[in-house]
Design a protein around this motif. Structure first.
Motif, PDB file in Angstrom:
ATOM      1  N   TYR A 236      36.550  34.925  49.593  1.00 27.68           N
ATOM      2  CA  TYR A 236      37.373  36.064  49.153  1.00 27.68           C
ATOM      3  C   TYR A 236      36.502  37.248  48.736  1.00 27.68           C
TER       4      TYR A 236
ATOM      5  N   HIS B 265      38.414  46.892  39.877  1.00 35.96           N
ATOM      6  CA  HIS B 265      37.330  46.285  40.661  1.00 35.96           C
ATOM      7  C   HIS B 265      37.840  45.514  41.876  1.00 35.96           C
ATOM      8  N   LEU B 266      39.170  45.386  42.018  1.00 30.91           N
ATOM      9  CA  LEU B 266      39.713  44.524  43.074  1.00 30.91           C
ATOM     10  C   LEU B 266      39.981  45.301  44.361  1.00 30.91           C
ATOM     11  N   SER B 267      39.588  44.668  45.485  1.00 29.33           N
ATOM     12  CA  SER B 267      39.931  45.209  46.808  1.00 29.33           C
ATOM     13  C   SER B 267      39.884  44.056  47.804  1.00 29.33           C
TER      14      SER B 267
ATOM     15  N   CYS C  40      45.564  45.142  48.096  1.00 27.63           N
ATOM     16  CA  CYS C  40      44.896  43.852  48.219  1.00 27.63           C
ATOM     17  C   CYS C  40      45.859  42.835  48.834  1.00 27.63           C
TER      18      CYS C  40
ATOM     19  N   VAL D  55      42.090  38.718  47.781  1.00 26.93           N
ATOM     20  CA  VAL D  55      41.900  38.310  46.378  1.00 26.93           C
ATOM     21  C   VAL D  55      42.577  36.970  46.129  1.00 26.93           C
TER      22      VAL D  55
ATOM     23  N   ASP E 209      43.780  34.763  42.878  1.00 28.09           N
ATOM     24  CA  ASP E 209      43.995  34.829  41.419  1.00 28.09           C
ATOM     25  C   ASP E 209      44.348  33.426  40.932  1.00 28.09           C
TER      26      ASP E 209
ATOM     27  N   ALA F   2      47.477  44.433  41.979  1.00 30.85           N
ATOM     28  CA  ALA F   2      46.438  44.447  43.018  1.00 30.85           C
ATOM     29  C   ALA F   2      47.078  44.587  44.401  1.00 30.85           C
TER      30      ALA F   2
ATOM     31  N   VAL G  81      39.601  35.836  40.841  1.00 32.78           N
ATOM     32  CA  VAL G  81      39.940  36.143  39.450  1.00 32.78           C
ATOM     33  C   VAL G  81      40.348  34.855  38.746  1.00 32.78           C
TER      34      VAL G  81
ATOM     35  N   VAL H 268      46.827  39.165  48.361  1.00 34.71           N
ATOM     36  CA  VAL H 268      46.589  38.296  47.206  1.00 34.71           C
ATOM     37  C   VAL H 268      47.235  36.926  47.380  1.00 34.71           C
TER      38      VAL H 268
ATOM     39  N   GLY I 242      37.479  38.987  46.224  1.00 30.91           N
ATOM     40  CA  GLY I 242      37.572  38.912  44.771  1.00 30.91           C
ATOM     41  C   GLY I 242      38.218  37.607  44.347  1.00 30.91           C
TER      42      GLY I 242
END
Ligand SMILES: C[S@@+](CC[C@H](N)C(=O)[O-])C[C@H]1O[C@@H](n2cnc3c(N)ncnc32)[C@H](O)[C@@H]1O
Length: 197
Positions: free
Chosen positions: A99, A33-35, A57, A38, A40, A52, A103, A59, A101
């Protein structure tokens, strides 16, 4: 250092020594699901953050464990990945920026209820339209105490983690129970939700 970070510091040193960098089942479920950009939170050894970044991504990975942060940055530099990790105390941290994503796998239960919900709200506010939140917590019925510090943790209600995502698209909502040492059990709720564009 908190009881929890101390607990994981030792675990991460052992895992690093034996080269154990496998994705856990929650990370496996979240990765597709990550793009895009991101964040974390509580990245641990960074197995998800690294995977990722490998798929494109950008990150930012945050954790309180020195061992974890050093391992993530070492791997990012060695592999030339768009990934940077920072040692941060997430019990007092405000998310900076928005972001695609955000997490937080296995993190929010390590704070008292008020802080767990404040960070959850902060996550919800900082997901871009069309972006996702990917969260996993321990829930009520968990009897394994391991990393949980008395008075400094919160076991979520069975569906409490879903509550902030009314009006979002729920991509995944999953309950798992795993046996733990000394005949105890760990119960988890995992949610991946997309903010409508
Ligand atoms: C259960 S581990 C999860 C790690 C990783 N997300 C995973 O799925 O493997 C919890 C992580 O939260 C981090 N953590 C717990 N309390 C923290 C705090 N107050 N500040 C920063 N990190 C914290 C620990 O160091 C640990 O890496």
């Amino acid at each position: 250092m908190t009881h929890c970070i101390d607990f994981f510091e030792k675990q991460f040193q052992e895992q690093t020594a034996r080269g154990d960098f496998a994705l856990n089942p929650f990370e496996e479920a979240v990765l597709p699901h990550l793009s895009g950009g991101v964040l974390d939170l509580g990245c641990g050894l960074g197995n998800l953050a690294i995977a990722a970044a490998r798929k494109g991504c950008a990150v930012s990975a945050l954790d309180g464990s020195r061992t974890a942060v050093d391992r993530v940055n070492e791997a990012a530099n060695r592999l030339g990945l768009p990934l940077a990790a920072y040692q941060v105390d997430l019990s007092a941290y405000a998310i900076d920026g928005d972001y695609d994503g955000i997490v937080a796998i296995g993190l929010l239960m390590f704070f008292p209820k008020a802080r767990a919900h404040a960070l959850l709200d902060d996550i919800v506010r900082h997901v871009k339209p069309g972006g996702i939140a990917a969260l996993n917590v321990l829930t009520e019925g968990t009897s394994f105490v391991g990393a949980l510090e008395p008075g400094n943790h919160y076991l979520f209600g069975e569906n409490e983690l879903s509550e902030p995502f009314k009006g979002w698209e729920i991509l995944l909502s999953r309950h798992d129970a795993f046996p733990a040492p000394e005949n105890t059990v760990k119960k988890f709720h995992t949610v991946v939700a997309r903010r409508l564009a």
